[in-house]
Design a protein around this motif. Structure first.
Motif, PDB file in Angstrom:
ATOM      1  N   ILE A 133       0.841  -1.203   0.000  1.00 39.96           N
ATOM      2  CA  ILE A 133       0.000   0.000   0.000  1.00 39.96           C
ATOM      3  C   ILE A 133       0.873   1.250   0.000  1.00 39.96           C
ATOM      4  O   ILE A 133       0.620   2.208  -0.750  1.00 39.96           O
ATOM      5  N   LYS A 134       1.881   1.252   0.841  1.00 35.31           N
ATOM      6  CA  LYS A 134       2.776   2.422   0.909  1.00 35.31           C
ATOM      7  C   LYS A 134       3.486   2.636  -0.419  1.00 35.31           C
ATOM      8  O   LYS A 134       3.611   3.771  -0.901  1.00 35.31           O
ATOM      9  N   VAL A 135       3.968   1.549  -1.029  1.00 41.52           N
ATOM     10  CA  VAL A 135       4.674   1.674  -2.303  1.00 41.52           C
ATOM     11  C   VAL A 135       3.731   2.172  -3.397  1.00 41.52           C
ATOM     12  O   VAL A 135       4.114   3.003  -4.234  1.00 41.52           O
ATOM     13  N   THR A 136       2.490   1.697  -3.389  1.00 42.65           N
ATOM     14  CA  THR A 136       1.520   2.114  -4.409  1.00 42.65           C
ATOM     15  C   THR A 136       1.344   3.626  -4.419  1.00 42.65           C
ATOM     16  O   THR A 136       1.200   4.239  -5.487  1.00 42.65           O
ATOM     17  N   HIS A 137       1.370   4.243  -3.243  1.00 49.17           N
ATOM     18  CA  HIS A 137       1.230   5.694  -3.169  1.00 49.17           C
ATOM     19  C   HIS A 137       2.416   6.424  -3.785  1.00 49.17           C
ATOM     20  O   HIS A 137       2.339   7.630  -4.033  1.00 49.17           O
ATOM     21  N   SER A 138       3.513   5.723  -4.040  1.00 45.47           N
ATOM     22  CA  SER A 138       4.690   6.359  -4.645  1.00 45.47           C
ATOM     23  C   SER A 138       4.786   6.082  -6.136  1.00 45.47           C
ATOM     24  O   SER A 138       5.741   6.514  -6.790  1.00 45.47           O
ATOM     25  N   LEU A 139       3.796   5.373  -6.691  1.00 48.62           N
ATOM     26  CA  LEU A 139       3.825   5.008  -8.102  1.00 48.62           C
ATOM     27  C   LEU A 139       2.776   5.776  -8.893  1.00 48.62           C
ATOM     28  O   LEU A 139       1.779   6.240  -8.346  1.00 48.62           O
ATOM     29  N   THR A 140       3.019   5.884 -10.194  1.00 48.23           N
ATOM     30  CA  THR A 140       2.020   6.460 -11.088  1.00 48.23           C
ATOM     31  C   THR A 140       1.092   5.361 -11.588  1.00 48.23           C
ATOM     32  O   THR A 140       1.439   4.167 -11.555  1.00 48.23           O
ATOM     33  N   ARG A 141      -0.054   5.753 -12.068  1.00 47.09           N
ATOM     34  CA  ARG A 141      -0.984   4.797 -12.656  1.00 47.09           C
ATOM     35  C   ARG A 141      -0.321   4.065 -13.828  1.00 47.09           C
ATOM     36  O   ARG A 141      -0.524   2.864 -14.035  1.00 47.09           O
ATOM     37  N   ASN A 142       0.519   4.759 -14.595  1.00 50.61           N
ATOM     38  CA  ASN A 142       1.202   4.145 -15.741  1.00 50.61           C
ATOM     39  C   ASN A 142       2.145   3.030 -15.289  1.00 50.61           C
ATOM     40  O   ASN A 142       2.263   1.992 -15.944  1.00 50.61           O
ATOM     41  N   GLN A 143       2.831   3.251 -14.178  1.00 45.88           N
ATOM     42  CA  GLN A 143       3.733   2.222 -13.656  1.00 45.88           C
ATOM     43  C   GLN A 143       2.951   1.018 -13.142  1.00 45.88           C
ATOM     44  O   GLN A 143       3.375  -0.128 -13.321  1.00 45.88           O
ATOM     45  N   ILE A 144       1.823   1.272 -12.506  1.00 48.96           N
ATOM     46  CA  ILE A 144       1.011   0.184 -11.964  1.00 48.96           C
ATOM     47  C   ILE A 144       0.445  -0.669 -13.091  1.00 48.96           C
ATOM     48  O   ILE A 144       0.410  -1.905 -13.000  1.00 48.96           O
ATOM     49  N   ASP A 145       0.010  -0.038 -14.172  1.00 52.75           N
ATOM     50  CA  ASP A 145      -0.483  -0.807 -15.318  1.00 52.75           C
ATOM     51  C   ASP A 145       0.643  -1.622 -15.951  1.00 52.75           C
ATOM     52  O   ASP A 145       0.423  -2.746 -16.415  1.00 52.75           O
TER      53      ASP A 145
END
Length: 312
Positions: A133-145
């Motif tokens: 969860i903490k890491v997700t807040h440091s990522l962009t939507r493009n990186q997550i996809d």
């Protein structure tokens, strides 16, 4: 229960009202759960200007409201708000959203937070989710996809029994993530620095990885007339090795050409993997947790269990 939660709240200029729900489960109400999130932020606001504080509180209220909306569908989780681990994670998640205000990852982080709350105790899965969860807040939507494409390609088992069927299945799975997935080498490298990916995979093309992972489908290529059955060499030992190596090369070349003329999504997917660092990347457990949550969010009809990303 905190007595002040039952008091009437009055709003003045610049105030942020909290609307309570009159539902209580094992001593913890929806109002308690929301107030826990709000109160946890108060000590963090002292260093902010008034304008920044108001903006942060607005984000926190919106996030808390969305969390409670999910908890209303799973009221049995309210009792977990008595646990310190839950209160700390709720506080941290709200604070991260107040800081960044990234609306495009709100649904994703909320889904992961609810999954975390549903875990019992401090088992390994809850530790992974808390960090994810903490890491997700440091990522962009493009990186997550991009992470989700890697999960689909590297880990999600497809059921097709022909190459054509595999292309159709893969295209439908990848479609929601292809347009947004970043091509930036810097952004993809950053995923490794956050612990989401690792570069320990041998440099592979889309076609060569397919032929390795889906051997039963790649064997279709052996039936093609272009694939040699024997290579001319000096002796039988070298002959067998040369034939196998030549067969692999021709098979991979055939697959590459086949994918290059397949559905547009497959053409794009092959190009993506062959031209970015993902050709030598794999997922670590944090990246797998984030990608699996995103896959569930964007492809709810896809059925898979936690073994796709989590091994205790």
């Amino acid at each position: 229960m905190n007595e002040r939660l039952n008091q009437k709240q009055e709003g003045g200029d610049g105030s942020t009202n909290i609307q309570a729900r009159n539902v209580t489960i094992t001593g913890v109400s929806f109002a308690d759960a929301r107030q826990i999130a709000i109160d946890a932020m108060k000590s963090e606001m002292g260093a902010l200007s008034r304008a920044a504080e108001q903006a942060a509180l607005l984000r926190i209220n919106e996030y808390a409201e969305a969390l409670l909306g999910r908890l209303e569908r799973r009221p049995e989780l309210l009792e977990r708000f008595q646990e310190p681990r839950t209160q700390f994670s709720v506080r941290d998640t709200h604070l991260l959203h107040a800081k960044r205000g990234a609306d495009d990852v709100v649904d994703l982080t909320l889904d992961m937070l609810v999954d975390f709350i549903a875990c019992r105790g401090s088992d390994f899965k809850s530790v992974v989710l808390d960090d994810a969860i903490k890491v997700t807040h440091s990522l962009t939507r493009n990186q997550i996809d991009a992470l989700t494409l890697l999960l689909i390609f590297r880990k999600l088992p497809l059921q097709a029994d022909t190459i054509e069927g595999w292309c159709d299945e893969m295209a439908e799975l990848a479609k929601p993530f292809m347009e947004g997935a970043t091509h930036s080498e810097a952004q993809l490298d950053y995923l490794a620095s956050t612990g989401c990916t690792t570069m320990d995979v041998i440099n592979q093309t889309f076609a060569s990885y397919f032929s390795m992972r889906y051997r039963h489908l790649a064997s279709e290529v052996d039936l093609k007339p272009e694939v040699p059955t024997k290579a001319k060499t000096r002796n039988d030992f070298i002959d067998r090795h040369a034939t196998e190596n030549l067969r692999k090369k021709v098979s991979t070349d055939w697959l590459r050409d086949y994918f290059s003329n397949a559905r547009p999504e497959i053409v794009s997917l092959q190009s993506y993997f062959d031209t970015t660092v993902f050709r030598r990347s794999n997922l670590r457990i944090i990246g797998s947790a984030i990608a699996a949550a995103n896959l569930r969010l964007k492809q709810p009809i896809v059925q898979f269990d936690d073994s796709l990303w989590f091994e205790a």
